[in-house]
Design a protein around this motif. Structure first.
Motif, PDB file in Angstrom:
ATOM      1  N   ASN A  55      40.511   7.166  21.800  1.00 52.46           N
ATOM      2  CA  ASN A  55      40.262   8.691  21.493  1.00 52.46           C
ATOM      3  C   ASN A  55      38.697   8.694  20.753  1.00 52.46           C
ATOM      4  O   ASN A  55      38.703   9.529  20.060  1.00 52.46           O
ATOM      5  N   THR A  56      37.720   7.592  20.884  1.00 59.28           N
ATOM      6  CA  THR A  56      36.727   7.669  20.445  1.00 59.28           C
ATOM      7  C   THR A  56      35.831   8.637  21.438  1.00 59.28           C
ATOM      8  O   THR A  56      35.577   8.190  22.625  1.00 59.28           O
ATOM      9  N   PRO A  57      35.109   9.655  21.223  1.00 58.66           N
ATOM     10  CA  PRO A  57      34.487  10.459  21.806  1.00 58.66           C
ATOM     11  C   PRO A  57      32.983   9.863  22.106  1.00 58.66           C
ATOM     12  O   PRO A  57      32.659   8.964  21.426  1.00 58.66           O
ATOM     13  N   GLY A  58      32.909   9.806  23.678  1.00 57.22           N
ATOM     14  CA  GLY A  58      31.747   9.167  24.253  1.00 57.22           C
ATOM     15  C   GLY A  58      31.860   7.895  24.430  1.00 57.22           C
ATOM     16  O   GLY A  58      31.119   7.064  25.148  1.00 57.22           O
ATOM     17  N   TYR A  59      32.944   7.087  24.314  1.00 64.02           N
ATOM     18  CA  TYR A  59      33.399   5.672  24.595  1.00 64.02           C
ATOM     19  C   TYR A  59      33.575   5.414  26.158  1.00 64.02           C
ATOM     20  O   TYR A  59      34.079   6.242  26.769  1.00 64.02           O
ATOM     21  N   LYS A  60      32.627   4.563  26.622  1.00 68.25           N
ATOM     22  CA  LYS A  60      32.814   4.201  27.948  1.00 68.25           C
ATOM     23  C   LYS A  60      33.511   2.877  28.306  1.00 68.25           C
ATOM     24  O   LYS A  60      33.311   2.040  27.587  1.00 68.25           O
ATOM     25  N   ALA A  61      34.664   2.987  29.080  1.00 66.63           N
ATOM     26  CA  ALA A  61      35.600   1.986  29.438  1.00 66.63           C
ATOM     27  C   ALA A  61      34.755   0.871  29.924  1.00 66.63           C
ATOM     28  O   ALA A  61      33.946   1.141  30.807  1.00 66.63           O
ATOM     29  N   ARG A  62      35.042  -0.509  29.554  1.00 66.24           N
ATOM     30  CA  ARG A  62      34.199  -1.530  30.122  1.00 66.24           C
ATOM     31  C   ARG A  62      35.287  -2.418  30.748  1.00 66.24           C
ATOM     32  O   ARG A  62      36.530  -2.269  30.525  1.00 66.24           O
TER      33      ARG A  62
ATOM     34  N   ASP B  31      34.882  15.331  26.198  1.00 66.18           N
ATOM     35  CA  ASP B  31      34.418  14.534  24.976  1.00 66.18           C
ATOM     36  C   ASP B  31      33.670  13.024  25.615  1.00 66.18           C
ATOM     37  O   ASP B  31      33.058  12.324  24.499  1.00 66.18           O
ATOM     38  N   GLY B  32      33.426  12.859  26.917  1.00 66.57           N
ATOM     39  CA  GLY B  32      32.709  11.802  27.281  1.00 66.57           C
ATOM     40  C   GLY B  32      33.321  10.565  27.339  1.00 66.57           C
ATOM     41  O   GLY B  32      32.955   9.628  27.768  1.00 66.57           O
ATOM     42  N   ASN B  33      34.848  10.361  27.050  1.00 69.26           N
ATOM     43  CA  ASN B  33      35.450   9.124  26.898  1.00 69.26           C
ATOM     44  C   ASN B  33      35.769   8.957  28.236  1.00 69.26           C
ATOM     45  O   ASN B  33      36.414   9.689  28.971  1.00 69.26           O
ATOM     46  N   THR B  34      35.777   7.645  28.750  1.00 70.21           N
ATOM     47  CA  THR B  34      36.357   7.037  30.323  1.00 70.21           C
ATOM     48  C   THR B  34      37.494   6.352  30.265  1.00 70.21           C
ATOM     49  O   THR B  34      38.027   5.903  31.284  1.00 70.21           O
ATOM     50  N   VAL B  35      38.196   6.080  29.111  1.00 73.52           N
ATOM     51  CA  VAL B  35      39.239   5.419  29.080  1.00 73.52           C
ATOM     52  C   VAL B  35      40.649   6.052  29.722  1.00 73.52           C
ATOM     53  O   VAL B  35      40.913   6.965  28.980  1.00 73.52           O
ATOM     54  N   ASP B  36      41.257   5.263  30.494  1.00 74.27           N
ATOM     55  CA  ASP B  36      42.342   5.882  31.154  1.00 74.27           C
ATOM     56  C   ASP B  36      43.609   4.857  30.259  1.00 74.27           C
ATOM     57  O   ASP B  36      43.546   3.867  31.014  1.00 74.27           O
ATOM     58  N   VAL B  37      44.090   5.434  29.640  1.00 77.16           N
ATOM     59  CA  VAL B  37      45.012   4.576  28.805  1.00 77.16           C
ATOM     60  C   VAL B  37      45.976   3.767  29.598  1.00 77.16           C
ATOM     61  O   VAL B  37      46.270   2.674  29.577  1.00 77.16           O
ATOM     62  N   GLN B  38      46.951   4.433  30.725  1.00 76.07           N
ATOM     63  CA  GLN B  38      47.932   4.133  31.516  1.00 76.07           C
ATOM     64  C   GLN B  38      47.193   2.918  32.341  1.00 76.07           C
ATOM     65  O   GLN B  38      47.739   1.662  32.461  1.00 76.07           O
ATOM     66  N   LYS B  39      45.876   3.122  32.796  1.00 77.72           N
ATOM     67  CA  LYS B  39      45.110   2.145  33.759  1.00 77.72           C
ATOM     68  C   LYS B  39      44.956   0.944  32.946  1.00 77.72           C
ATOM     69  O   LYS B  39      45.262  -0.259  33.257  1.00 77.72           O
ATOM     70  N   GLU B  40      44.536   0.948  31.597  1.00 74.68           N
ATOM     71  CA  GLU B  40      44.215  -0.080  30.702  1.00 74.68           C
ATOM     72  C   GLU B  40      45.409  -0.865  30.427  1.00 74.68           C
ATOM     73  O   GLU B  40      45.421  -2.139  30.422  1.00 74.68           O
ATOM     74  N   ARG B  41      46.407  -0.161  29.984  1.00 77.02           N
ATOM     75  CA  ARG B  41      47.747  -0.949  29.719  1.00 77.02           C
ATOM     76  C   ARG B  41      48.280  -1.685  31.006  1.00 77.02           C
ATOM     77  O   ARG B  41      48.665  -2.785  30.656  1.00 77.02           O
ATOM     78  N   ASN B  42      48.113  -1.171  31.975  1.00 73.33           N
ATOM     79  CA  ASN B  42      48.716  -1.861  33.342  1.00 73.33           C
ATOM     80  C   ASN B  42      47.692  -3.052  33.423  1.00 73.33           C
ATOM     81  O   ASN B  42      48.228  -4.133  33.898  1.00 73.33           O
ATOM     82  N   ALA B  43      46.154  -2.736  33.320  1.00 75.27           N
ATOM     83  CA  ALA B  43      45.342  -3.994  33.576  1.00 75.27           C
ATOM     84  C   ALA B  43      45.532  -5.045  32.693  1.00 75.27           C
ATOM     85  O   ALA B  43      45.557  -6.275  32.588  1.00 75.27           O
ATOM     86  N   PHE B  44      45.785  -4.660  31.322  1.00 76.68           N
ATOM     87  CA  PHE B  44      46.192  -5.663  30.330  1.00 76.68           C
ATOM     88  C   PHE B  44      47.523  -6.424  30.427  1.00 76.68           C
ATOM     89  O   PHE B  44      47.447  -7.645  30.506  1.00 76.68           O
ATOM     90  N   LEU B  45      48.428  -5.654  30.908  1.00 74.63           N
ATOM     91  CA  LEU B  45      49.735  -6.339  31.344  1.00 74.63           C
ATOM     92  C   LEU B  45      49.541  -7.565  32.473  1.00 74.63           C
ATOM     93  O   LEU B  45      49.840  -8.773  32.294  1.00 74.63           O
TER      94      LEU B  45
END
Length: 132
Positions: free
Chosen positions: A34-41, A89-103
């Motif tokens: 939820n951080t504006p401008g944060y780019k997923a890494r 807001d410039g944020n590129t985090v896809d929460v579902q994709k991140e959760r799946n990648a983490f699992l």
């Protein structure tokens, strides 16, 4: 005959290090969803394994006040290419994709630990029966 632990578990140990760092990066992405401008890494596992196999490290210290390499990931961290359109807001985090990648990374990490445990059990068994 000398036993080389690096030959026995070196590859798997490096893979565990990369997966551990990857899980930290993904956790950071989730924390900043939820951080504006944060780019997923992300860490490219294949590239990181190639670097690890050839002994390449990213950070070196040239002064005693520099951050030690062990406190940062020694693997290249890249920005993830977003699959979804910008929400404004410039944020590129896809929460579902991140959760799946983490699992997925967590399961692969656990599999690596299981494999290493089996290797050590086999070595222990061979050493204990080697004198008989």
């Amino acid at each position: 005959m000398a036993i080389s632990l690096d030959r026995l578990v070196g590859f798997h140990h490096k893979a565990l290090q990369i997966r551990s760092d990857k899980m930290e990066v993904i956790a950071g992405n989730l924390a900043n969803a939820n951080t504006p401008g944060y780019k997923a890494r992300d860490i490219n596992f294949q590239q990181a394994m190639k670097s690890a196999q050839y002994g390449q490290t990213k950070l070196t210290t040239t002064h005693e006040k520099h951050i030690e390499a062990s406190k940062q990931s020694q693997f290249d961290i890249d920005f993830r290419i977003p699959d979804q359109p910008d929400t404004g807001d410039g944020n590129t985090v896809d929460v579902q994709k991140e959760r799946n990648a983490f699992l997925e990374t967590g399961m692969r990490y656990q599999s690596g630990l299981t494999l290493l445990s089996g290797k050590f059990s086999g070595m222990k068994k061979a050493l204990s029966s080697g004198g008989q």
